[in-house]
Design a protein around this motif. Sequence first.
Motif, PDB file in Angstrom:
ATOM      1  N   ASN A  49      -2.051  -2.209   2.720  1.00 49.41           N
ATOM      2  CA  ASN A  49      -3.456  -2.461   2.417  1.00 49.41           C
ATOM      3  C   ASN A  49      -3.567  -3.500   1.300  1.00 49.41           C
ATOM      4  O   ASN A  49      -2.762  -3.531   0.367  1.00 49.41           O
ATOM      5  N   ILE A 102     -13.200  -2.797   4.994  1.00 39.47           N
ATOM      6  CA  ILE A 102     -11.775  -2.475   4.920  1.00 39.47           C
ATOM      7  C   ILE A 102     -11.074  -3.291   3.840  1.00 39.47           C
ATOM      8  O   ILE A 102     -11.592  -4.303   3.363  1.00 39.47           O
ATOM      9  N   GLY A 103      -9.854  -2.847   3.482  1.00 40.42           N
ATOM     10  CA  GLY A 103      -9.105  -3.483   2.405  1.00 40.42           C
ATOM     11  C   GLY A 103      -8.320  -4.706   2.817  1.00 40.42           C
ATOM     12  O   GLY A 103      -7.780  -5.395   1.951  1.00 40.42           O
ATOM     13  N   ALA A 259     -13.185   4.854  11.324  1.00 44.12           N
ATOM     14  CA  ALA A 259     -12.515   5.861  10.496  1.00 44.12           C
ATOM     15  C   ALA A 259     -11.014   5.614  10.449  1.00 44.12           C
ATOM     16  O   ALA A 259     -10.372   5.798   9.400  1.00 44.12           O
ATOM     17  N   HIS A 262     -10.275   2.646   8.160  1.00 43.63           N
ATOM     18  CA  HIS A 262     -10.516   3.019   6.762  1.00 43.63           C
ATOM     19  C   HIS A 262      -9.407   3.920   6.227  1.00 43.63           C
ATOM     20  O   HIS A 262      -9.113   3.903   5.025  1.00 43.63           O
ATOM     21  N   ARG A 263      -8.801   4.710   7.110  1.00 44.39           N
ATOM     22  CA  ARG A 263      -7.708   5.575   6.654  1.00 44.39           C
ATOM     23  C   ARG A 263      -6.502   4.746   6.237  1.00 44.39           C
ATOM     24  O   ARG A 263      -5.869   5.021   5.210  1.00 44.39           O
ATOM     25  N   TRP A 264      -6.174   3.725   7.029  1.00 42.25           N
ATOM     26  CA  TRP A 264      -5.016   2.892   6.709  1.00 42.25           C
ATOM     27  C   TRP A 264      -5.354   1.756   5.752  1.00 42.25           C
ATOM     28  O   TRP A 264      -4.503   1.317   4.976  1.00 42.25           O
ATOM     29  N   TYR A 265      -6.602   1.272   5.811  1.00 44.10           N
ATOM     30  CA  TYR A 265      -6.992   0.112   5.016  1.00 44.10           C
ATOM     31  C   TYR A 265      -8.302   0.393   4.275  1.00 44.10           C
ATOM     32  O   TYR A 265      -9.334  -0.227   4.544  1.00 44.10           O
ATOM     33  N   PRO A 266      -8.281   1.353   3.333  1.00 42.88           N
ATOM     34  CA  PRO A 266      -9.513   1.678   2.614  1.00 42.88           C
ATOM     35  C   PRO A 266      -9.945   0.527   1.719  1.00 42.88           C
ATOM     36  O   PRO A 266      -9.140  -0.340   1.364  1.00 42.88           O
ATOM     37  N   PRO A 267     -11.225   0.483   1.340  1.00 40.79           N
ATOM     38  CA  PRO A 267     -11.690  -0.568   0.433  1.00 40.79           C
ATOM     39  C   PRO A 267     -10.876  -0.566  -0.854  1.00 40.79           C
ATOM     40  O   PRO A 267     -10.527   0.484  -1.390  1.00 40.79           O
ATOM     41  N   ARG A 358       3.920   1.698   0.160  1.00 40.63           N
ATOM     42  CA  ARG A 358       3.334   2.761   0.975  1.00 40.63           C
ATOM     43  C   ARG A 358       4.429   3.778   1.287  1.00 40.63           C
ATOM     44  O   ARG A 358       5.522   3.414   1.719  1.00 40.63           O
TER      45      ARG A 358
END
Length: 373
Positions: A49, A102-103, A259, A262-267, A358
Amino acid sequence: MRPPGGRPQPVPMNINYCSLPPQPPPSLPAGLEADRLDALIAGQFMWLNGTVLHYYFFDGETDGSVIPIPGEGTTRWVSWVGGKDQQDVVRESFQAWKDLGIGLEFAEVTDRTEAEIRIGFQRGNGSYSRLGRSALTVGTDQRTMNFGWSLTPPGERSTALHEIGHAFGMVHEHQSPFAGIVWDEEAVYADLAGPPNFWPPEKTLNNIISKYRPSDVNGSVWDPDSIMEYPFHPSLILQPEKYRAGLFPPGRISEIDAAFVHRWYPPLGAAEPPLLVPFRSVPLGLEAGAQADFVIVPEATRDYTVATFGESDAVLVLFEEVDGEPRYLTGEDDGGRPDNVSVSAHLLKGRRYVVRVRLHSAWGSGQTAVMCW
């Protein structure tokens, strides 16, 4: 209709399908515990991310290749270059994913050697994309993504959204083991062998019939509305019964798609990542799938090593900030090996570098740390 003594005939709809390149089985050590194996497989294609994914559109007169012409038994050279109208659909589709908050970041570049994602528009060669980080294994003069038909007709923007989803590491939704789809396999093979796809049986098996393992897919439920779901006309699906009349996803990013990314690449948070000081170990305290970021500002120009410690599987990537943008320097995924992940690079005094780690999984004590020296 059903011919005498035969099966119901597919309704011709000329649906173009994405042909995901076959993925070799992951090269992992034998004897790994199930939890470690599942975690490694789930994260094998995912970017760290905060990565800036650079994309490039092939634009040279010699950018192209020879492809077979279905039904003719001949070949011809076809360019990879696409017009601005095609490119704009892809640009807009990258922005649609980014608008989810996303991040990941995206930047268009004009130098193919700077791009992780290299895009062609070769007609007649199908649409496809490499899965996530597997794009890094493709030579810089080769495509990691192709669009084999026009993206400008109504509804075809979904093709660009779909292929970009693959570039993030997302897989085909209809191949989820949780979908419960039972195919009329004979009808599927016959349908895909004809126009407009002209697929041989092995391509249909790889992209339609085969089921993923639970650890391969994006979640524990099937999302028939996913942008990663194909449409299928009547006669191809036997079960679930409600889809015998056809499956027609809306062609947009679904709530479950959002969703997942967002789980793998959250803001990314606004807070500055902590400084990683040489010879000072920093505990990670991460759960499986979580990520930690650090900054290195060298006080001397020399070779540095950054590594993790503890009983864990992890991926570590080192970036150099150039004009405020993190540029990939080096990285490693320990791939389930007994040793830890470690990278080395020549860092320059006063420059700014970003370390992203990670954690795939941890075992034993569960204590993990990162250090540079």
